[in-house]
Design a protein around this motif. Structure first.
Motif, PDB file in Angstrom:
ATOM      1  N   TRP A 195       0.823  -1.194   0.000  1.00  0.00           N
ATOM      2  CA  TRP A 195       0.000   0.000   0.000  1.00  0.00           C
ATOM      3  C   TRP A 195       0.864   1.254   0.000  1.00  0.00           C
ATOM      4  O   TRP A 195       0.494   2.273  -0.584  1.00  0.00           O
ATOM      5  N   VAL A 237      -8.687  -3.550   1.005  1.00  0.00           N
ATOM      6  CA  VAL A 237      -7.805  -2.795   1.900  1.00  0.00           C
ATOM      7  C   VAL A 237      -8.390  -2.772   3.304  1.00  0.00           C
ATOM      8  O   VAL A 237      -9.605  -2.660   3.496  1.00  0.00           O
ATOM      9  N   VAL A 247      -3.128  -5.143   2.195  1.00  0.00           N
ATOM     10  CA  VAL A 247      -3.665  -5.131   0.837  1.00  0.00           C
ATOM     11  C   VAL A 247      -3.680  -6.544   0.270  1.00  0.00           C
ATOM     12  O   VAL A 247      -2.665  -7.245   0.284  1.00  0.00           O
TER      13      VAL A 247
END
Length: 488
Positions: A195, A237, A247
């Protein structure tokens, strides 16, 4: 070959490969086989592992020093070298150590040159683990949603469909919908894996991070580009205890006209505006219509005055829900059910062709007329009408109880001679099959013969539509069927 023979061959392949590594100055270590790979800029030490399924899957290679080459689309998520594409599995060429090591050297040389001429595969999905949510997320044109919040709502068959929506102010743990955001990552030189990699490329990352931490956003739709190609990935997420973001990837697919036609073949764009009339939508005609539509033809006229009987279903395209419908209407219903864009482009005529005026009208208003009636009178009417107008039709039929299919271009193109008459089967004649309410015997033509004949007919039809005919007169083909057993 016995199971013991199989195991012996696999063991020999592994030993043979390892001997090749030893000759290339590799040494066996706890983690695999370590040794040097020459490259233009020097030598790189790599670690090679033979997976349990070797030689049916290629060896795995990673640099001993993972920073020896920069991260790229040609690295696996764990840092290994991506050496063998899915479409390069022919021949198990990697089972020979010298050939495989030469391939590794070529990989390093291409990495040193920046992967010039690289094929831009849209495979960002493989750099993220699969989400525990196994539903299929479907999306259409994403441009209207770019930079906006969206809602995914439950649909049929365990799918979720995208739509407009704003994220809720308060998270709802039992909400059947999922709220997301659509963003553009732009051109990607290397695949993001975390992420943090993604967030660094997004202008709205701070607001997005806050909404993820509040559980207001649980899915992110990301557009990206490689060269001239555009890709999409959907990510699941969730905030972590360490103030980060976990993620994983969601299973997703485009539900667009392009997605539904991209596999139709290279001729599909040329066929989009073609107009084809199919006379006779029985077993053969129904599969011809279906295959033409799947190949990209968007304008069809279906002509037949008969109705669907229960016995037709064995060989016909349609199912039991259409029994009692006129065949042309039943075929249209089936085609539209599987491709909604055809709804306004299929015309049905629910009676047989009997007049020259009707035939002339269809011949002049369509790019091609395909006759699948197997009716001599209809074939003769279409043939003579086409000859009069100076155009051509395609006539297809199964003969000899399905042992032969015949496809005629009528009249033949240019000065070509017509196909010779088909030979009648000399096999022992099968007693006729009769059914109550039928005035003539039932053909024992098997379903696979119908489908094969339909596919061959469509190949000829497409050739005529794009002015690249397969043969000026057509073709006949004898199908090899299992020998018949005599009736006792």
């Amino acid at each position: 070959m016995t199971p013991d023979d199989f195991d012996e061959n696999v063991a020999y392949a592994r030993q043979h490969f390892e001997e090749g590594l030893i000759r290339a100055r590799f040494k066996e270590v706890e983690a695999g086989w370590e040794g040097p790979v020459p490259r233009a800029t020097g030598t790189t030490r790599v670690l090679i592992n033979l997976p349990p399924r070797f030689p049916f899957v290629p060896p795995r290679v990673e640099p001993v020093d993972h920073d020896a080459v920069p991260w790229s689309w040609h690295r696996e998520p764990d840092g290994g070298l991506c050496l063998v594409a899915e479409d390069d599995h022919e021949g198990l060429w990697w089972a020979e150590a010298p050939a495989f090591l030469a391939h590794v050297t070529a990989w390093f040389d291409q990495a040193d040159n920046g992967w010039r001429g690289d094929r831009p595969d849209l495979d960002l999905d493989r750099y993220f683990q699969q989400s525990a949510d196994h539903r299929l997320y479907l999306y259409g044109d994403l441009r209207p949603y770019l930079g906006h919040f969206v809602r995914f709502s439950p649909s049929n068959n365990n799918t979720m469909r995208i739509g407009p929506g704003t994220s809720p102010k308060k998270p709802r743990t039992r909400n059947k919908h999922r709220f997301g955001y659509v963003a553009d990552l732009g051109e990607l030189d290397a695949p993001p894996r975390t992420w943090a990699d993604i967030s660094a490329r997004l202008a709205s990352s701070a607001d997005l991070d806050r909404k993820i931490r509040r559980h207001s956003i649980t899915a992110v739709v990301l557009l990206y580009r490689r060269g001239t190609h555009e890709g999409v990935i959907l990510l699941d997420v969730a905030p972590t205890k360490e103030a980060g973001t976990a993620v994983t990837r969601l299973r997703s697919a485009a539900d667009t006209e392009i997605a539904r036609t991209i596999r139709a073949g290279v001729l599909a764009p040329e066929l989009r505006e073609s107009k084809v009339a199919i006379v006779g939508t029985g077993a053969l005609g129904s599969f011809i219509a279906d295959t033409l539509a799947r190949s990209g033809v968007r304008h069809l006229t279906l002509i037949d005055g008969d109705v669907v009987m229960p016995g037709n279903l064995v060989r016909h395209l349609v199912g039991p829900e259409t029994v009692g419908l006129l065949k042309a209407e039943a075929v249209k219903q089936h085609l539209v059910k599987h491709n909604r864009t055809l709804a306004n482009n299929i015309t049905t005529i629910n009676h047989a062709l009997t007049s020259a005026a009707d035939v002339f009208d269809h011949l002049q208003s369509h790019d091609l007329v395909v006759n699948a009636t197997a009716d001599f009178a209809t074939t003769a009417l279409l043939h003579l009408s086409a000859q009069t107008l100076g155009i051509h039709i395609l006539s297809a039929a199964l003969q000899n109880d399905g042992r032969t299919y015949r496809i005629d271009v009528l009249p033949p193109l240019g000065n070509a001679a017509p196909l010779p008459p088909s030979a009648t089967s000399t096999d022992t004649e099968t007693p006729p099959l009769l059914e109550a309410g039928c005035g003539s015997p039932i053909s024992p033509t098997p379903p696979h013969a119908v489908i094969e004949a339909a596919a061959a007919t469509v190949r000829h039809a497409l050739g005529l539509l794009v002015n690249r005919p397969l043969h000026p007169a057509g073709e006949t083909h004898n199908l090899h069927l299992p020998p018949e057993k005599s009736h006792q």
